[in-house]
Design an enzyme around this catalytic site. Structure first.
Site, mmCIF file in Angstrom:
data_model
loop_
_atom_site.group_PDB
_atom_site.id
_atom_site.type_symbol
_atom_site.label_atom_id
_atom_site.label_comp_id
_atom_site.label_asym_id
_atom_site.label_seq_id
_atom_site.Cartn_x
_atom_site.Cartn_y
_atom_site.Cartn_z
ATOM 1 N N ILE A 56 0.837 -1.206 0.000
ATOM 2 C CA ILE A 56 0.000 0.000 0.000
ATOM 3 C C ILE A 56 0.867 1.250 0.000
ATOM 4 O O ILE A 56 0.590 2.223 -0.714
ATOM 5 C CB ILE A 56 -0.938 -0.002 1.219
ATOM 6 C CG1 ILE A 56 -1.916 -1.176 1.150
ATOM 7 C CG2 ILE A 56 -1.701 1.316 1.321
ATOM 8 C CD1 ILE A 56 -2.695 -1.394 2.437
ATOM 9 N N TYR A 209 -2.271 -7.078 17.745
ATOM 10 C CA TYR A 209 -2.481 -6.321 16.507
ATOM 11 C C TYR A 209 -3.735 -5.455 16.613
ATOM 12 O O TYR A 209 -3.718 -4.261 16.277
ATOM 13 C CB TYR A 209 -2.598 -7.268 15.320
ATOM 14 C CG TYR A 209 -2.844 -6.570 14.003
ATOM 15 C CD1 TYR A 209 -1.847 -5.836 13.381
ATOM 16 C CD2 TYR A 209 -4.093 -6.639 13.380
ATOM 17 C CE1 TYR A 209 -2.068 -5.180 12.170
ATOM 18 C CE2 TYR A 209 -4.322 -5.993 12.171
ATOM 19 C CZ TYR A 209 -3.321 -5.268 11.577
ATOM 20 O OH TYR A 209 -3.546 -4.617 10.379
ATOM 21 N N LYS A 213 -4.189 -1.224 16.520
ATOM 22 C CA LYS A 213 -5.028 -0.517 15.557
ATOM 23 C C LYS A 213 -6.097 0.336 16.247
ATOM 24 O O LYS A 213 -6.476 1.397 15.739
ATOM 25 C CB LYS A 213 -5.667 -1.514 14.585
ATOM 26 C CG LYS A 213 -4.642 -2.144 13.629
ATOM 27 C CD LYS A 213 -3.914 -1.087 12.822
ATOM 28 C CE LYS A 213 -2.909 -1.649 11.843
ATOM 29 N NZ LYS A 213 -2.214 -0.612 11.059
#
Length: 331
Positions: A56, A209, A213
Protein backbone atom coordinates in the site's frame (compact mmCIF):
# COMPACT_ATOMS: atom_id res chain seq x y z
CA UNK A 1 -4.92 -14.12 29.61
CA UNK A 2 -6.13 -17.74 29.39
CA UNK A 3 -5.83 -20.12 26.46
CA UNK A 4 -9.54 -19.62 25.87
CA UNK A 5 -8.96 -15.88 25.69
CA UNK A 6 -6.22 -16.47 23.12
CA UNK A 7 -8.60 -18.51 20.99
CA UNK A 8 -11.41 -15.99 21.30
CA UNK A 9 -9.04 -13.19 20.34
CA UNK A 10 -8.12 -14.98 17.12
CA UNK A 11 -11.76 -15.83 16.37
CA UNK A 12 -12.81 -12.19 16.81
CA UNK A 13 -10.09 -10.94 14.47
CA UNK A 14 -10.95 -13.47 11.75
CA UNK A 15 -14.66 -12.82 12.18
CA UNK A 16 -14.27 -9.07 11.71
CA UNK A 17 -11.99 -9.79 8.77
CA UNK A 18 -14.66 -11.99 7.20
CA UNK A 19 -17.28 -9.26 7.67
CA UNK A 20 -14.95 -6.71 6.07
CA UNK A 21 -14.31 -9.05 3.15
CA UNK A 22 -18.02 -9.55 2.62
CA UNK A 23 -18.64 -5.81 2.66
CA UNK A 24 -15.75 -5.34 0.26
CA UNK A 25 -17.09 -8.00 -2.12
CA UNK A 26 -20.57 -6.47 -2.18
CA UNK A 27 -19.05 -3.08 -2.93
CA UNK A 28 -16.88 -4.54 -5.68
CA UNK A 29 -19.95 -6.04 -7.38
CA UNK A 30 -21.66 -2.66 -7.64
CA UNK A 31 -21.68 -1.02 -11.09
CA UNK A 32 -18.68 1.25 -11.55
CA UNK A 33 -16.61 -0.32 -8.76
CA UNK A 34 -13.76 -0.37 -8.21
CA UNK A 35 -12.79 2.98 -9.63
CA UNK A 36 -9.63 5.03 -9.54
CA UNK A 37 -10.20 8.42 -7.91
CA UNK A 38 -8.91 11.58 -9.53
CA UNK A 39 -7.30 14.32 -7.45
CA UNK A 40 -5.82 17.75 -8.26
CA UNK A 41 -2.10 18.32 -8.78
CA UNK A 42 -0.18 19.14 -5.60
CA UNK A 43 2.39 21.58 -6.99
CA UNK A 44 5.45 20.43 -5.08
CA UNK A 45 3.83 20.03 -1.65
CA UNK A 46 5.91 17.80 0.64
CA UNK A 47 4.79 14.43 1.99
CA UNK A 48 6.36 11.77 4.20
CA UNK A 49 5.11 8.19 3.85
CA UNK A 50 6.32 5.53 6.27
CA UNK A 51 6.75 2.04 4.85
CA UNK A 52 6.61 3.36 1.31
CA UNK A 53 8.79 0.74 -0.38
CA UNK A 54 6.18 -1.95 -0.90
CA UNK A 55 2.48 -2.76 -0.82
CA UNK A 56 0.00 0.00 0.00
CA UNK A 57 2.79 2.41 0.90
CA UNK A 58 4.55 1.98 -2.43
CA UNK A 59 1.40 2.76 -4.40
CA UNK A 60 0.62 5.67 -2.11
CA UNK A 61 4.04 7.16 -2.82
CA UNK A 62 3.67 6.57 -6.56
CA UNK A 63 0.22 8.18 -6.66
CA UNK A 64 1.40 11.25 -4.74
CA UNK A 65 4.48 11.53 -6.96
CA UNK A 66 2.24 11.51 -10.04
CA UNK A 67 0.33 14.39 -8.48
CA UNK A 68 3.57 16.37 -8.38
CA UNK A 69 4.37 16.04 -4.69
CA UNK A 70 7.84 15.95 -3.22
CA UNK A 71 7.64 12.57 -1.48
CA UNK A 72 9.99 11.27 1.18
CA UNK A 73 9.85 7.54 1.89
CA UNK A 74 10.65 6.65 5.49
CA UNK A 75 11.77 3.03 5.70
CA UNK A 76 14.18 0.63 7.39
CA UNK A 77 15.81 -0.94 4.32
CA UNK A 78 18.28 1.37 2.58
CA UNK A 79 18.84 -0.79 -0.51
CA UNK A 80 15.14 -1.43 -1.06
CA UNK A 81 14.43 2.23 -0.45
CA UNK A 82 16.86 3.47 -3.08
CA UNK A 83 15.59 0.92 -5.60
CA UNK A 84 12.02 2.07 -4.95
CA UNK A 85 13.00 5.71 -5.44
CA UNK A 86 14.60 4.95 -8.80
CA UNK A 87 11.60 2.94 -9.93
CA UNK A 88 9.05 5.59 -8.96
CA UNK A 89 11.10 8.37 -10.52
CA UNK A 90 11.16 6.44 -13.81
CA UNK A 91 7.44 5.67 -13.72
CA UNK A 92 6.21 9.10 -12.67
CA UNK A 93 8.91 11.37 -14.17
CA UNK A 94 8.99 13.14 -10.82
CA UNK A 95 12.56 13.73 -9.65
CA UNK A 96 11.47 14.81 -6.16
CA UNK A 97 11.19 11.37 -4.61
CA UNK A 98 13.71 10.35 -1.97
CA UNK A 99 14.39 7.84 0.76
CA UNK A 100 15.41 8.51 4.36
CA UNK A 101 16.20 5.73 6.80
CA UNK A 102 13.77 5.37 9.70
CA UNK A 103 13.34 2.28 11.84
CA UNK A 104 10.03 2.64 13.67
CA UNK A 105 11.16 -0.07 16.09
CA UNK A 106 13.82 2.32 17.44
CA UNK A 107 13.11 5.64 19.12
CA UNK A 108 16.72 6.65 18.46
CA UNK A 109 16.26 6.03 14.73
CA UNK A 110 13.02 8.05 14.71
CA UNK A 111 14.77 10.99 16.36
CA UNK A 112 17.61 10.74 13.83
CA UNK A 113 15.14 10.66 10.92
CA UNK A 114 13.38 13.79 12.16
CA UNK A 115 16.73 15.55 12.68
CA UNK A 116 17.79 14.69 9.11
CA UNK A 117 14.45 15.81 7.69
CA UNK A 118 14.43 19.11 9.56
CA UNK A 119 17.97 19.82 8.35
CA UNK A 120 16.48 20.08 4.85
CA UNK A 121 14.56 23.18 5.97
CA UNK A 122 11.56 22.23 3.88
CA UNK A 123 7.87 22.34 4.83
CA UNK A 124 5.74 19.28 5.50
CA UNK A 125 2.19 19.25 4.18
CA UNK A 126 1.28 15.57 4.53
CA UNK A 127 2.39 12.84 6.93
CA UNK A 128 1.08 9.35 6.15
CA UNK A 129 1.75 6.84 8.93
CA UNK A 130 1.42 3.74 6.78
CA UNK A 131 4.04 1.22 7.96
CA UNK A 132 3.06 -1.71 10.13
CA UNK A 133 3.47 -5.33 11.14
CA UNK A 134 0.75 -7.98 11.26
CA UNK A 135 0.38 -11.05 13.51
CA UNK A 136 4.11 -11.40 14.08
CA UNK A 137 5.48 -13.85 16.68
CA UNK A 138 6.09 -12.41 20.12
CA UNK A 139 9.12 -10.13 20.01
CA UNK A 140 10.26 -6.73 21.22
CA UNK A 141 11.39 -3.51 19.58
CA UNK A 142 14.83 -2.09 20.35
CA UNK A 143 13.23 -0.14 23.19
CA UNK A 144 11.50 -3.17 24.70
CA UNK A 145 7.97 -2.57 23.40
CA UNK A 146 5.79 -5.38 22.06
CA UNK A 147 6.31 -5.14 18.30
CA UNK A 148 2.72 -4.46 17.18
CA UNK A 149 2.25 -1.76 19.81
CA UNK A 150 5.75 -0.40 19.34
CA UNK A 151 5.88 -0.23 15.53
CA UNK A 152 2.26 0.21 14.48
CA UNK A 153 1.40 2.70 17.20
CA UNK A 154 4.17 4.08 19.43
CA UNK A 155 6.66 4.58 16.60
CA UNK A 156 4.13 6.64 14.67
CA UNK A 157 3.01 8.42 17.84
CA UNK A 158 6.57 9.62 18.45
CA UNK A 159 7.25 10.44 14.81
CA UNK A 160 4.07 12.50 14.55
CA UNK A 161 4.77 14.47 17.71
CA UNK A 162 8.33 15.23 16.63
CA UNK A 163 7.06 16.53 13.27
CA UNK A 164 4.07 18.44 14.62
CA UNK A 165 5.75 21.84 14.77
CA UNK A 166 6.81 21.57 11.12
CA UNK A 167 3.31 20.49 10.12
CA UNK A 168 1.77 23.42 12.01
CA UNK A 169 4.16 25.88 10.37
CA UNK A 170 3.33 24.44 6.93
CA UNK A 171 -0.46 24.48 7.23
CA UNK A 172 -2.49 27.54 6.38
CA UNK A 173 -6.13 28.47 6.80
CA UNK A 174 -6.85 27.73 3.14
CA UNK A 175 -4.55 24.69 2.91
CA UNK A 176 -4.29 22.66 6.10
CA UNK A 177 -1.41 20.26 6.64
CA UNK A 178 -2.68 16.69 7.01
CA UNK A 179 -1.84 13.66 9.10
CA UNK A 180 -3.15 10.30 7.89
CA UNK A 181 -2.96 7.33 10.26
CA UNK A 182 -3.68 3.86 8.92
CA UNK A 183 -5.84 1.55 11.00
CA UNK A 184 -8.00 -1.43 10.05
CA UNK A 185 -11.31 -3.17 10.71
CA UNK A 186 -9.59 -5.16 13.46
CA UNK A 187 -9.80 -2.09 15.69
CA UNK A 188 -13.48 -3.03 16.13
CA UNK A 189 -12.39 -6.04 18.22
CA UNK A 190 -9.44 -4.31 19.86
CA UNK A 191 -9.13 -3.75 23.59
CA UNK A 192 -6.68 -1.54 25.45
CA UNK A 193 -5.09 -3.32 28.39
CA UNK A 194 -3.51 -0.48 30.34
CA UNK A 195 -2.17 -2.93 32.90
CA UNK A 196 -0.42 -4.85 30.10
CA UNK A 197 -0.03 -2.72 26.98
CA UNK A 198 3.01 -4.78 25.99
CA UNK A 199 0.98 -8.03 25.90
CA UNK A 200 3.44 -9.80 28.19
CA UNK A 201 0.88 -12.18 29.67
CA UNK A 202 0.23 -15.16 27.39
CA UNK A 203 0.89 -13.31 24.14
CA UNK A 204 -1.79 -13.19 21.44
CA UNK A 205 -0.65 -11.79 18.06
CA UNK A 206 -4.30 -11.22 17.14
CA UNK A 207 -5.08 -9.31 20.32
CA UNK A 208 -1.83 -7.32 20.11
CA UNK A 209 -2.48 -6.32 16.51
CA UNK A 210 -6.09 -5.31 17.21
CA UNK A 211 -4.98 -3.30 20.25
CA UNK A 212 -2.41 -1.39 18.17
CA UNK A 213 -5.03 -0.52 15.56
CA UNK A 214 -7.50 0.70 18.18
CA UNK A 215 -4.75 2.78 19.77
CA UNK A 216 -4.15 4.48 16.40
CA UNK A 217 -7.81 5.54 16.19
CA UNK A 218 -7.90 6.87 19.75
CA UNK A 219 -4.64 8.75 19.22
CA UNK A 220 -5.91 10.31 15.99
CA UNK A 221 -9.10 11.61 17.55
CA UNK A 222 -7.38 13.07 20.61
CA UNK A 223 -4.68 14.74 18.52
CA UNK A 224 -7.37 16.29 16.33
CA UNK A 225 -9.09 17.56 19.48
CA UNK A 226 -5.87 19.17 20.70
CA UNK A 227 -5.12 20.75 17.33
CA UNK A 228 -8.65 22.13 17.08
CA UNK A 229 -8.47 23.65 20.56
CA UNK A 230 -5.14 25.25 19.68
CA UNK A 231 -6.45 26.57 16.36
CA UNK A 232 -3.71 24.88 14.34
CA UNK A 233 -4.15 24.42 10.60
CA UNK A 234 -3.47 20.69 10.76
CA UNK A 235 -6.02 17.89 10.41
CA UNK A 236 -5.81 14.25 11.45
CA UNK A 237 -7.82 11.43 9.89
CA UNK A 238 -7.78 7.65 10.05
CA UNK A 239 -7.60 5.66 6.80
CA UNK A 240 -8.80 2.07 6.66
CA UNK A 241 -7.45 0.56 3.41
CA UNK A 242 -9.74 -2.48 3.57
CA UNK A 243 -8.53 -6.05 3.17
CA UNK A 244 -5.60 -5.80 0.78
CA UNK A 245 -3.52 -8.49 -0.93
CA UNK A 246 -0.05 -7.70 0.44
CA UNK A 247 2.93 -9.57 1.88
CA UNK A 248 1.81 -8.67 5.42
CA UNK A 249 -0.35 -11.80 5.48
CA UNK A 250 2.59 -14.20 5.74
CA UNK A 251 1.80 -14.78 9.43
CA UNK A 252 -1.93 -15.38 8.89
CA UNK A 253 -3.24 -18.88 9.70
CA UNK A 254 -3.55 -21.59 7.03
CA UNK A 255 -7.32 -21.06 6.38
CA UNK A 256 -6.65 -17.35 5.87
CA UNK A 257 -3.77 -18.07 3.49
CA UNK A 258 -5.96 -20.51 1.55
CA UNK A 259 -8.55 -17.79 1.01
CA UNK A 260 -5.80 -15.38 -0.07
CA UNK A 261 -4.30 -17.84 -2.58
CA UNK A 262 -7.58 -19.06 -4.08
CA UNK A 263 -9.99 -16.13 -3.89
CA UNK A 264 -7.67 -13.18 -3.32
CA UNK A 265 -8.25 -11.90 -6.85
CA UNK A 266 -11.98 -11.59 -6.11
CA UNK A 267 -12.18 -10.70 -2.42
CA UNK A 268 -9.04 -8.70 -1.70
CA UNK A 269 -8.12 -5.26 -2.94
CA UNK A 270 -4.92 -4.87 -4.90
CA UNK A 271 -2.22 -2.80 -3.17
CA UNK A 272 -2.99 0.01 -5.61
CA UNK A 273 -6.68 -0.05 -4.67
CA UNK A 274 -5.67 -0.21 -1.02
CA UNK A 275 -3.76 3.06 -1.39
CA UNK A 276 -6.77 5.07 -2.59
CA UNK A 277 -8.16 5.86 0.87
CA UNK A 278 -4.76 7.09 2.08
CA UNK A 279 -4.39 9.32 -0.96
CA UNK A 280 -7.97 10.54 -0.56
CA UNK A 281 -7.26 11.50 3.04
CA UNK A 282 -4.02 13.21 2.02
CA UNK A 283 -5.14 15.37 -0.90
CA UNK A 284 -8.91 15.33 -1.51
CA UNK A 285 -10.44 18.84 -1.59
CA UNK A 286 -13.50 17.33 0.14
CA UNK A 287 -11.45 16.95 3.31
CA UNK A 288 -9.89 20.40 3.36
CA UNK A 289 -10.06 21.53 6.99
CA UNK A 290 -11.86 18.34 8.03
CA UNK A 291 -10.36 16.08 10.68
CA UNK A 292 -11.30 13.43 13.19
CA UNK A 293 -12.81 11.11 10.59
CA UNK A 294 -12.58 7.36 10.05
CA UNK A 295 -12.34 6.78 6.31
CA UNK A 296 -13.10 3.52 4.51
CA UNK A 297 -13.44 3.09 0.72
CA UNK A 298 -12.87 6.86 0.37
CA UNK A 299 -15.92 7.57 2.55
CA UNK A 300 -16.46 8.73 6.12
CA UNK A 301 -17.80 6.03 8.38
CA UNK A 302 -18.19 5.28 12.10
CA UNK A 303 -15.44 3.64 14.11
CA UNK A 304 -15.81 1.58 17.28
CA UNK A 305 -18.05 3.33 19.84
CA UNK A 306 -15.39 3.34 22.55
CA UNK A 307 -12.94 5.11 20.20
CA UNK A 308 -14.94 8.32 20.77
CA UNK A 309 -14.42 8.16 24.54
CA UNK A 310 -12.37 11.29 25.29
CA UNK A 311 -11.29 10.04 28.72
CA UNK A 312 -9.86 6.91 27.11
CA UNK A 313 -8.20 8.97 24.38
CA UNK A 314 -6.65 11.25 26.97
CA UNK A 315 -5.46 8.36 29.13
CA UNK A 316 -3.77 6.65 26.18
CA UNK A 317 -2.13 9.93 25.13
CA UNK A 318 -0.68 10.49 28.60
CA UNK A 319 0.59 6.92 28.86
CA UNK A 320 2.09 7.09 25.36
CA UNK A 321 3.96 10.30 26.17
CA UNK A 322 5.51 8.56 29.18
CA UNK A 323 6.49 5.50 27.15
CA UNK A 324 8.26 7.46 24.37
CA UNK A 325 9.77 10.04 26.71
CA UNK A 326 8.10 13.25 25.58
CA UNK A 327 6.28 15.87 27.64
CA UNK A 328 2.51 15.75 27.78
CA UNK A 329 2.54 19.43 26.82
CA UNK A 330 3.93 18.96 23.28
CA UNK A 331 1.12 21.06 21.89
Amino acid sequence: MSLLSLLLSAVRVYYIGFCALLQQLLRRLRPGCPFKPDFPQQNGNVAIVTGGTRGIGYHTVKYLARLGMHVIIAGNNEREGQETVMKIKEETLNAKVEFLYCDLASMKSIHQFVHTFKAKNCPLHVLINNAGVLLVPERKTKDGFEEHFGVNYLGHFLLTNLLLETLKQSGTQSHNARIVNLSSATHFVGELHFNDLQSSRLYSPHGAYAQSKLAIVLFSYWLQHLLTVEGSHVTVNVADPGIVNTSLYKHVSCPGKLVKWTLGWLLLKTPEEGSYTSVYAAVSPELEGVGGCYLLHEQRTKSLDVSYDEKLQRRLWTESCKLVGIHDTVL
